[in-house]
Design a protein around this motif. Structure first.
Motif, PDB file in Angstrom:
ATOM      1  N   ARG A   2       0.822  -1.199   0.000  1.00  0.00           N
ATOM      2  CA  ARG A   2       0.000   0.000   0.000  1.00  0.00           C
ATOM      3  C   ARG A   2       0.857   1.249   0.000  1.00  0.00           C
ATOM      4  O   ARG A   2       0.518   2.251  -0.621  1.00  0.00           O
ATOM      5  N   THR A   5       2.068   1.817  -3.490  1.00  0.00           N
ATOM      6  CA  THR A   5       0.978   2.313  -4.332  1.00  0.00           C
ATOM      7  C   THR A   5       0.739   3.797  -4.098  1.00  0.00           C
ATOM      8  O   THR A   5       0.577   4.576  -5.044  1.00  0.00           O
ATOM      9  N   ARG A   6       0.714   4.204  -2.822  1.00  0.00           N
ATOM     10  CA  ARG A   6       0.505   5.621  -2.510  1.00  0.00           C
ATOM     11  C   ARG A   6       1.651   6.467  -3.047  1.00  0.00           C
ATOM     12  O   ARG A   6       1.427   7.571  -3.564  1.00  0.00           O
ATOM     13  N   ARG A  10       1.006   9.276  -5.854  1.00  0.00           N
ATOM     14  CA  ARG A  10       1.279  10.678  -5.521  1.00  0.00           C
ATOM     15  C   ARG A  10       2.283  11.287  -6.487  1.00  0.00           C
ATOM     16  O   ARG A  10       2.113  12.418  -6.949  1.00  0.00           O
TER      17      ARG A  10
END
Length: 361
Positions: A2, A5-6, A10
């Motif tokens: 996660r 992914t962030r 971003r």
């Protein structure tokens, strides 16, 4: 995972918004220069010009978003390679499949964004900009007539010589009612003009002929139970007239026109083309992954991206043109470019996966 992914989302979001603002601004600047002569000739006020360009912006964003997504992802992957972050990710056990999954999921989100700008905000903006251009800039507020249209309604085969959709009227009305086996004409109705209402049409200067009875009737006016929206005939032309309609309105018009016996290939192709264009964002993301594996040079990557984008949309446009003319199935025409692109992307990734496994052995 996660956290990765962030981080990727971003980083990409910053690049995508920067390129999107620049691309939309360049698009609007080019369009304003192309229309400057018309703005000056009609002495359009600055307020109308600004409102026209602002109304065009959402649709422009929806059009350039797939290409912007490609460029942003190409730039992001190039940065990850130059800073050795990509090498670190691969060393840490991040496989190419993880990046493919990220691109597909992240691309689906932007598919929704593109669809929103195209079918909600863009539709309203296109209607407003078209109205400003026609009435305030080009002074084309008059009706645009449509000629020679056939359709069926209940037992009648109907011909309209001239149609004015804006005021729901027309001229040269002809209607032929056939018998049960469809081989003989039982009744012919002709009228100089007509007005289409919600539940019936009012004909003027009417002649009704009964061939089997050798009898002719004449009426000043005659009401017929016909339910057909004249605006639908404008949509049958396709092109820009379909851009200002959301998918759900297109679907309703298609059903109505199909029931009347009209040819709706252009409208079906346009409806599915709108959905396929949104999905093309995922295709652009997969193209970016392929390009990142082909070269580490940002200049070469951008050049290859432009070439792939041009080939993809040229193929899609060609297939859609064939679908609009009824040469191939409209649904296949709209989705053909997407299907072909996914097929070749799948082959590329499968080949790389096989080669990677062979090297590990």
């Amino acid at each position: 995972m996660r956290l990765l992914t962030r981080y990727l989302a971003r980083q990409n979001l910053f690049l995508l918004l920067a390129i999107l603002v620049g691309g939309a601004g360049l698009y609007l600047l080019t369009e304003s220069f192309e229309s400057m002569d018309r703005f000056v000739e009609t002495d359009a006020g600055a307020g109308y010009i600004a409102l026209y360009l602002a109304a065009r912006t959402p649709l422009i964003i929806s059009r350039i978003l797939p290409a912007v997504f490609l460029l942003a992802l190409v730039a992001q992957l190039n940065i990850l390679q130059r800073t050795r972050e990509m090498t670190a990710l691969m060393t840490g056990g991040i496989t190419p499949m993880v990046l493919i999954r990220f691109v597909i999921i992240y691309g689906c989100i932007w598919c929704g964004v593109q669809f929103f700008f195209s079918e909600f905000v863009g539709v309203q903006g296109e209607r407003l900009s078209a109205k400003i251009w026609a009435e305030e800039i080009r002074d084309e507020s008059g009706n645009k007539a449509i000629a020679s249209k056939w359709f069926t309604q209940k037992d009648f085969l109907i011909y309209l010589g001239n149609i004015n959709p804006d005021d729901t009227s027309g001229s040269e009305f002809r209607a032929y009612r056939l018998n049960e086996n469809g081989l003989e004409i039982e009744e012919m109705i002709s009228a100089e003009s007509f007005v289409a209402r919600d539940d019936h049409w009012t004909l003027s200067n009417v002649t009704r002929i009964h061939p089997n009875e050798f009898r002719t009737e004449r009426f000043d006016t005659l009401d017929l139970s016909i339910k057909q929206n004249l605006e639908d005939f404008r949509l049958l032309k396709g092109g820009k007239s379909l851009i200002g309609l959301p998918i759900w309105d297109l679907y309703a018009h298609i059903r109505q026109l199909r029931n009347s016996g009209s040819n709706v290939e252009a409208m079906v192709t346009a409806m599915h083309g709108k959905m396929a264009y949104a999905v093309s964002i995922i295709v652009m993301g997969l193209f970016a992954l392929i390009i990142s594996q082909m070269t580490a040079s940002i200049y070469k990557a951008v050049f290859i991206g432009v070439i792939l984008t041009f080939v993809f949309y040229a193929l899609s446009t060609f297939l859609m043109a064939m679908g609009e003319r009824g040469l191939i199935n409209p649904v296949l025409a709209a989705w053909g470019g997407i299907i072909i692109a996914f097929f070749f992307c799948g082959l590329w990734f499968a080949q790389n996966a096989i080669l990677r496994m062979m090297r590990l052995r």
